[in-house]
Design a protein around this motif. Structure first.
Motif, short mmCIF file in Angstrom:
data_model
loop_
_atom_site.label_atom_id
_atom_site.label_comp_id
_atom_site.label_asym_id
_atom_site.label_seq_id
_atom_site.Cartn_x
_atom_site.Cartn_y
_atom_site.Cartn_z
N ILE A 1 0.85 -1.18 0.00
CA ILE A 1 0.00 0.00 0.00
C ILE A 1 0.89 1.23 0.00
O ILE A 1 1.79 1.33 0.83
N ASN A 2 0.66 2.15 -0.95
CA ASN A 2 1.50 3.34 -1.07
C ASN A 2 0.66 4.59 -0.92
O ASN A 2 -0.46 4.68 -1.46
N LEU A 3 1.21 5.56 -0.18
CA LEU A 3 0.61 6.89 -0.05
C LEU A 3 1.55 7.85 -0.75
O LEU A 3 2.57 8.25 -0.20
N GLY A 4 1.21 8.15 -2.02
CA GLY A 4 2.15 8.92 -2.84
C GLY A 4 3.43 8.12 -3.03
O GLY A 4 3.41 6.97 -3.46
N TRP A 5 4.56 8.71 -2.66
CA TRP A 5 5.86 8.04 -2.80
C TRP A 5 6.17 7.12 -1.62
O TRP A 5 7.08 6.30 -1.68
N LEU A 6 5.40 7.24 -0.53
CA LEU A 6 5.71 6.52 0.70
C LEU A 6 5.09 5.12 0.70
O LEU A 6 3.90 4.96 0.44
N ASN A 7 5.91 4.10 0.99
CA ASN A 7 5.38 2.76 1.21
C ASN A 7 4.72 2.73 2.58
O ASN A 7 5.38 2.71 3.61
N ALA A 8 3.38 2.81 2.59
CA ALA A 8 2.65 2.99 3.85
C ALA A 8 2.44 1.71 4.62
O ALA A 8 2.25 1.73 5.83
N GLY A 9 2.44 0.57 3.93
CA GLY A 9 2.21 -0.68 4.65
C GLY A 9 1.82 -1.80 3.72
O GLY A 9 2.05 -1.74 2.50
N GLN A 10 1.20 -2.82 4.30
CA GLN A 10 0.79 -3.98 3.53
C GLN A 10 -0.58 -4.45 4.00
O GLN A 10 -1.04 -4.11 5.09
N ALA A 11 -1.24 -5.23 3.13
CA ALA A 11 -2.54 -5.81 3.48
C ALA A 11 -2.61 -7.22 2.93
O ALA A 11 -2.01 -7.53 1.89
N GLU A 12 -3.31 -8.08 3.64
CA GLU A 12 -3.53 -9.46 3.22
C GLU A 12 -5.02 -9.73 3.13
O GLU A 12 -5.79 -9.33 4.01
N ASN B 1 -28.16 12.13 -3.04
CA ASN B 1 -27.02 12.01 -3.94
C ASN B 1 -26.01 11.03 -3.39
O ASN B 1 -25.84 10.88 -2.17
N PRO B 2 -25.30 10.31 -4.29
CA PRO B 2 -24.26 9.39 -3.81
C PRO B 2 -23.08 10.13 -3.24
O PRO B 2 -22.84 11.30 -3.53
N ASP B 3 -22.32 9.43 -2.36
CA ASP B 3 -21.08 10.01 -1.84
C ASP B 3 -20.10 10.21 -2.99
O ASP B 3 -20.05 9.38 -3.92
N PRO B 4 -19.31 11.28 -2.96
CA PRO B 4 -18.29 11.44 -4.00
C PRO B 4 -17.38 10.22 -4.04
O PRO B 4 -16.88 9.78 -3.01
N SER B 5 -17.22 9.63 -5.22
CA SER B 5 -16.48 8.38 -5.33
C SER B 5 -15.10 8.64 -5.92
O SER B 5 -14.98 9.07 -7.06
N ASP B 6 -14.08 8.41 -5.13
CA ASP B 6 -12.71 8.55 -5.59
C ASP B 6 -12.00 7.20 -5.61
O ASP B 6 -10.79 7.12 -5.61
N TRP B 7 -12.81 6.11 -5.60
CA TRP B 7 -12.25 4.76 -5.64
C TRP B 7 -12.19 4.26 -7.08
O TRP B 7 -13.08 4.53 -7.88
N LEU B 8 -11.15 3.50 -7.37
CA LEU B 8 -11.06 2.78 -8.64
C LEU B 8 -10.47 1.40 -8.35
O LEU B 8 -9.58 1.26 -7.51
N ILE B 9 -10.98 0.40 -9.05
CA ILE B 9 -10.49 -0.97 -8.93
C ILE B 9 -10.20 -1.50 -10.32
O ILE B 9 -10.97 -1.27 -11.26
N TRP B 10 -9.09 -2.23 -10.46
CA TRP B 10 -8.76 -2.90 -11.72
C TRP B 10 -8.76 -4.41 -11.46
O TRP B 10 -7.98 -4.90 -10.62
N PRO C 1 -8.81 -8.96 -8.44
CA PRO C 1 -8.45 -7.54 -8.28
C PRO C 1 -6.93 -7.39 -8.21
O PRO C 1 -6.29 -7.92 -7.32
N LEU C 2 -6.36 -6.66 -9.17
CA LEU C 2 -4.91 -6.49 -9.24
C LEU C 2 -4.44 -5.16 -8.67
O LEU C 2 -3.30 -5.03 -8.25
N GLN C 3 -5.33 -4.18 -8.64
CA GLN C 3 -4.91 -2.84 -8.22
C GLN C 3 -6.13 -2.04 -7.79
O GLN C 3 -7.23 -2.24 -8.32
N PHE C 4 -5.94 -1.16 -6.80
CA PHE C 4 -7.00 -0.19 -6.50
C PHE C 4 -6.35 1.12 -6.09
O PHE C 4 -5.18 1.18 -5.69
N SER C 5 -7.11 2.19 -6.20
CA SER C 5 -6.62 3.50 -5.77
C SER C 5 -7.78 4.26 -5.16
O SER C 5 -8.95 4.05 -5.50
N VAL C 6 -7.46 5.15 -4.22
CA VAL C 6 -8.46 6.02 -3.60
C VAL C 6 -7.79 7.33 -3.25
O VAL C 6 -6.66 7.36 -2.76
N LYS C 7 -8.48 8.45 -3.53
CA LYS C 7 -7.97 9.78 -3.19
C LYS C 7 -8.47 10.16 -1.81
O LYS C 7 -9.64 10.04 -1.51
N MET C 8 -7.55 10.63 -0.97
CA MET C 8 -7.88 11.06 0.38
C MET C 8 -7.27 12.44 0.62
O MET C 8 -6.50 12.94 -0.21
#
Length: 211
Positions: A2-13, A177-186, A195-202
């Motif tokens: 999991i990356n936050l910009g350039w920073l390796n923020a952690g991992q998930a399983e 109205n729906p919540d603003p959606s900044d999620w994407l999944i590939w 699922p190979l990749q996802f991104s979300v804007k925060m």
């Protein structure tokens, strides 16, 4: 990772335990911060979902358990689903508030079970299609839509893969109205839909995760 910009923020399983095509299932999720990110914030969260699968109603949850260890914050949030009574009972076991009972529509799921339910129907994935399920997110209810934006080819640990680009959209019940959606999944454009990749804007920046 999991990356936050350039920073390796952690991992998930993520782990799915399922006996055969139909029957009981368990979903396990674990996320934690890297040593570098741990100097800024500390996170070690766990998620466990149990439920049953059948051909008509795939991935219908029975219990949802979320344990949060985020800096000094601690919580153990649970949801018990009673699909016969069309109820869900939410509780945070680490505070003194009483459990909260929600009336839910038939077939309501948690978000993770809903994603697996969508994946069990690959024949519905076509450019422009919108898949929809009711979901319970702790003590709130949403309409969860998964919009199929189209196909792309991305680099992955499996090599170049043709994928579906998907946009999750959440609309809170009772809100116009729906919540603003900044999620994407590939997810792979095949019958498995890995699922190979996802991104979300925060507010802190853009978080990306890759298999």
């Amino acid at each position: 990772d999991i990356n936050l910009g350039w920073l390796n923020a952690g991992q998930a399983e993520f782990q799915l335990d399922k006996k055969g095509e139909f029957g009981n299932y368990n979903i396990y999720v674990r996320a934690w911060t890297s040593r570098t990110a741990g100097t800024l914030f500390s996170l070690h969260d766990r998620l466990h979902i149990t439920g049953t699968c059948c051909q008509v109603l795939p991935f219908v949850p029975s219990t949802f358990s979320q344990e949060l260890f985020e800096n000094d914050y601690r919580a153990h949030k649970t949801v018990e689903f009673n699909h016969i009574k069309e109820q869900a009972i939410y509780e945070n076991k680490l505070n003194k508030n009483p459990p909260k009972t929600l009336a839910i529509p038939a077939g309501a799921r948690d978000v993770m079970s809903a994603l697996y339910a969508f994946r069990s129907q690959p024949f519905k994935f076509k450019t422009g299609a919108v898949l929809e399920l009711p979901v319970v997110q702790l003590d709130e209810q949403y309409s969860f839509k998964l919009k199929v934006l189209g196909q792309e080819t991305i680099d992955s640990i499996l090599g170049p893969k043709k994928v579906w680009k998907l946009q999750p959209i959440f609309q809170k019940v009772g809100e116009p109205n729906p919540d603003p959606s900044d999620w994407l999944i590939w997810a792979t454009a095949d019958d498995v839909l890995i699922p190979l990749q996802f991104s979300v804007k925060m507010n802190l920046g853009k978080i990306t995760a890759k298999l």
